[in-house]
Design an enzyme around this catalytic site. Structure first.
Site, PDB file in Angstrom:
ATOM      1  NE  ARG A 103      -8.720 -11.791   2.344  1.00 36.49           N
ATOM      2  CZ  ARG A 103      -9.267 -10.977   1.423  1.00 36.49           C
ATOM      3  NH1 ARG A 103      -8.506 -10.415   0.490  1.00 36.49           N
ATOM      4  NH2 ARG A 103     -10.562 -10.733   1.438  1.00 36.49           N
ATOM      5  CG  HIS A 133      -1.845  -1.093   1.383  1.00 33.87           C
ATOM      6  ND1 HIS A 133      -1.749  -2.031   2.374  1.00 33.87           N
ATOM      7  CD2 HIS A 133      -2.925  -1.442   0.645  1.00 33.87           C
ATOM      8  CE1 HIS A 133      -2.736  -2.900   2.267  1.00 33.87           C
ATOM      9  NE2 HIS A 133      -3.468  -2.575   1.219  1.00 33.87           N
TER      10      HIS A 133
END
Ligand code: AMP
Length: 284
Positions: A187, A37
């Site tokens: 995740r 990100h």
């Protein structure tokens, strides 16, 4: 950095920026931020005058049996990360801020959503397209930054932006990996210890596919078979959801390796489903 939860407040601010002639870069995320990100935020910082990052775990892209409830969240840490990466606005709406109870409009790109992740997550991309279209209308970005980790998502959003004439340029950004090659993902924290040890083989299998093509293999079925054997030799706790070779632009299956092709894999572990891909360019 400003934290905004109300879509209308953000929209008024971005309209003001546009009137002042400032360019806006936008990074949509579901939070629990990592280096992947942050690489998108850096790209946005370098290209635009103002940077908006959104964190919204979009319920409409999760099916009832999927991991919406266990999706990892850490808004306090995320806020500090976005601030230090140079975000101007962090947009963190609630579900109610984003979805009117009477909402009845969906955005879909069915032909791009049927293969790969769409096959086992049939309503996923409808949720993605709808929320991204809404976010584009709220943020009004000149540039929006997406990771190639979610290659199918990027291909489908490119189609949507072209078809619906959104005045935004999509910028695809390379996959950021851990030192052992595992693609970074929010995740990954939900992998059990032994699963985490096996997960890097996902990427190694894709490297094998690339090597085989570079050595002259052109029959997709044979390359896929070799990678499946490799996975079966190294990964015991994960189950292949799909392992495919597709046209990188249309996401249609290929039988023969073309000049550009995308090997893509999804694997289910006990609590997590991981995806990865590798673009392979064959010499003709
Ligand atoms: P997510 O929060 O998982 O929805 O991801 C938000 C954005 O970050 C999407 O455009 C993803 O493709 C991108 N992204 C996630 N993981 C990575 C990664 N390892 N490398 C590059 N981009 C990523």
């Amino acid at each position: 950095m400003q934290v905004v939860t109300n879509p209308r407040v953000l929209q008024e601010e971005t309209i003001r920026w546009r009137r002042e002639g400032l360019t806006i870069g936008f990074v949509p995320t579901m939070g629990f931020l990592h280096e992947g990100h942050l690489s998108l935020i850096e790209r946005a910082r370098a290209k635009a005058d103002k940077v908006v990052v959104s964190i919204f775990v979009n319920p409409t892209q999760f099916a009832p049996n999927e991991d919406l409830a266990s999706y990892p969240r850490d808004p306090v840490r995320d806020q500090a990360l976005v601030e230090s990466a140079g975000g101007d606005i962090l947009f963190m709406p609630s579900d109610a801020d984003m979805y009117d109870p009477h909402a009845a409009t969906w955005v879909e790109v069915p032909s791009f959503a049927k293969n790969l992740c769409g096959a086992s997550r049939p309503t996923h991309f409808r949720g993605v397209c709808t929320v991204v279209a809404k976010l584009f209308n709220i943020v009004q970005p000149h540039y929006a930054f997406f990771g190639e980790k979610d290659w199918q998502q990027l291909a489908l959003l490119r189609r949507m932006v072209c078809d619906l004439m959104f005045p935004v340029e999509l910028v695809g950004c390379p996959i950021v990996r851990e030192d052992d090659g595992l693609a970074r993902s929010s995740r990954n924290v939900n992998l059990l210890e032994q699963e985490r040890a096996e997960a890097p083989y996902l990427n190694k299998g894709l490297e094998l596919a690339k090597r085989l093509v570079e050595q002259g293999a052109r029959d997709v079925a044979k390359v896929i078979e070799a990678v499946e054997i490799y996975y079966n030799q190294h990964i015991f706790l994960g189950k292949i959801d799909y392992l495919s070779c597709v046209d990188p632009d249309t996401i249609e299956n290929l039988d023969h390796v073309e000049t550009r092709c995308l090997f893509a894999v999804a694997m289910r572990f006990s609590k997590v489903r991981l995806i990865d891909n590798r673009l392979v360019c064959a010499q003709s």
